[in-house]
Design an enzyme around this catalytic site. Structure first.
Site, PDB file in Angstrom:
ATOM      1  N   ARG A  61       0.819  -1.215   0.000  1.00  0.00           N
ATOM      2  CA  ARG A  61       0.000   0.000   0.000  1.00  0.00           C
ATOM      3  C   ARG A  61       0.854   1.268   0.000  1.00  0.00           C
ATOM      4  O   ARG A  61       0.403   2.333  -0.432  1.00  0.00           O
ATOM      5  CB  ARG A  61      -1.002  -0.034   1.151  1.00  0.00           C
ATOM      6  CG  ARG A  61      -2.168  -0.991   0.900  1.00  0.00           C
ATOM      7  CD  ARG A  61      -2.893  -1.386   2.181  1.00  0.00           C
ATOM      8  NE  ARG A  61      -2.040  -2.151   3.072  1.00  0.00           N
ATOM      9  CZ  ARG A  61      -1.944  -3.484   3.055  1.00  0.00           C
ATOM     10  NH1 ARG A  61      -2.683  -4.194   2.230  1.00  0.00           N
ATOM     11  NH2 ARG A  61      -1.103  -4.108   3.861  1.00  0.00           N
ATOM     12  N   GLU A  98       8.476 -10.719  14.284  1.00  0.00           N
ATOM     13  CA  GLU A  98       8.199 -11.456  15.521  1.00  0.00           C
ATOM     14  C   GLU A  98       8.457 -12.943  15.313  1.00  0.00           C
ATOM     15  O   GLU A  98       9.020 -13.609  16.163  1.00  0.00           O
ATOM     16  CB  GLU A  98       6.749 -11.217  15.953  1.00  0.00           C
ATOM     17  CG  GLU A  98       6.569  -9.927  16.710  1.00  0.00           C
ATOM     18  CD  GLU A  98       5.109  -9.647  16.993  1.00  0.00           C
ATOM     19  OE1 GLU A  98       4.414  -9.186  16.071  1.00  0.00           O
ATOM     20  OE2 GLU A  98       4.681  -9.890  18.131  1.00  0.00           O
TER      21      GLU A  98
HETATM   22  C1  PRP Z   1       1.961  -4.268   6.593  1.00  0.00           C
HETATM   23  C2  PRP Z   1       2.004  -2.769   6.446  1.00  0.00           C
HETATM   24  C3  PRP Z   1       3.438  -2.415   6.702  1.00  0.00           C
HETATM   25  C4  PRP Z   1       3.861  -3.474   7.684  1.00  0.00           C
HETATM   26  C5  PRP Z   1       3.883  -2.914   9.074  1.00  0.00           C
HETATM   27  O1  PRP Z   1       2.351  -4.856   5.398  1.00  0.00           O
HETATM   28  O2  PRP Z   1       1.577  -2.364   5.162  1.00  0.00           O
HETATM   29  O3  PRP Z   1       4.224  -2.490   5.519  1.00  0.00           O
HETATM   30  O4  PRP Z   1       2.893  -4.537   7.621  1.00  0.00           O
HETATM   31  O5  PRP Z   1       4.233  -3.912   9.999  1.00  0.00           O
HETATM   32  P1  PRP Z   1       5.475  -3.787  10.976  1.00  0.00           P
HETATM   33  O6  PRP Z   1       5.518  -2.373  11.501  1.00  0.00           O
HETATM   34  O7  PRP Z   1       5.132  -4.773  12.057  1.00  0.00           O
HETATM   35  O8  PRP Z   1       6.698  -4.168  10.221  1.00  0.00           O
HETATM   36  P2  PRP Z   1       1.959  -6.362   5.061  1.00  0.00           P
HETATM   37  O9  PRP Z   1       2.881  -7.277   5.774  1.00  0.00           O
HETATM   38  O10 PRP Z   1       0.500  -6.532   5.328  1.00  0.00           O
HETATM   39  O11 PRP Z   1       2.297  -6.493   3.517  1.00  0.00           O
HETATM   40  P3  PRP Z   1       1.567  -5.903   2.211  1.00  0.00           P
HETATM   41  O12 PRP Z   1       1.521  -4.396   2.383  1.00  0.00           O
HETATM   42  O13 PRP Z   1       2.482  -6.306   1.086  1.00  0.00           O
HETATM   43  O14 PRP Z   1       0.207  -6.499   2.126  1.00  0.00           O
END
Ligand code: PRP
Length: 173
Positions: A61, A98
């Site tokens: 995103r 984690e």
């Molecule tokens: C989510 C979000 C951030 C990250 C935050 O991505 O968009 O990039 O997790 O998490 P953190 O602060 O614990 O590292 P996601 O893993 O859902 O991937 P995507 O955006 O590709 O769907």
């Protein structure tokens, strides 16, 4: 005005229980991005008053937000990608989650040394992703103007992993 648009935008964030795993309350900004006034308000607020030469958006995103911020400020945008997607990689960084680990990759022939970079993502949770994105930019010889997100899940304390950077969150919850 701007503040009203921002408040209305934030109401468009969906909260989805037990995704991607039980016990996690997922924040989905997709409906916010789909709304023209919200996209404009969020885009303006993320970059307001900051000086930068290029935007780096984090998969996935952060790509959408990053491109909008870049266009509004007349800069280009770089997508920091998950592994295995890019044909040529200028640099990469691995970081701990984690459970397990993750990697972000910088595409070849994008970032130039010394450029001032605005890092953009949707959510700051544990901070691993945003912290790694900033380290990748620095490792490549550029500087981070700020690390910006729409939403910070403050209770998780992720800001500490974006150590030393100017972090801007439009909303804390
Ligand atoms: C989510 C979000 C951030 C990250 C935050 O991505 O968009 O990039 O997790 O998490 P953190 O602060 O614990 O590292 P996601 O893993 O859902 O991937 P995507 O955006 O590709 O769907």
């Amino acid at each position: 005005g701007d503040d009203v648009d921002l408040k209305n935008s934030i109401r468009l964030i969906r909260e989805v229980p037990d995704f991607p795993e039980p016990g996690v309350l997922f924040r989905d900004i997709s409906p916010m991005l789909a709304d023209p006034a919200a996209l404009r308000a969020i885009t303006d607020a993320l970059g307001r008053g900051l000086e930068f030469d290029v935007v780096a958006g984090v998969e996935a995103r952060g790509f959408l937000l990053g491109a909008a911020v870049a266009q509004a400020h007349g800069t280009g945008v770089i997508g920091l990608r998950k592994p295995g997607k890019l044909p040529e990689v200028a640099d990469r960084i691995s970081y701990e989650l984690e459970y397990g680990h993750a990697t972000l990759e910088l595409p070849a022939d994008t970032l130039r040394a010394g450029q001032r970079v605005l890092v953009v993502d949707d959510v700051l949770a544990t901070g691993g992703t945003l912290g790694a994105a900033c380290r990748l930019v620095r490792q490549a010889g550029s500087e981070v103007t700020a690390a910006t997100v729409v939403m910070e899940l403050a209770a998780l304390g992720g800001r500490a992993k974006v150590d030393g950077e100017h972090v801007r969150a439009l909303l804390r919850s």
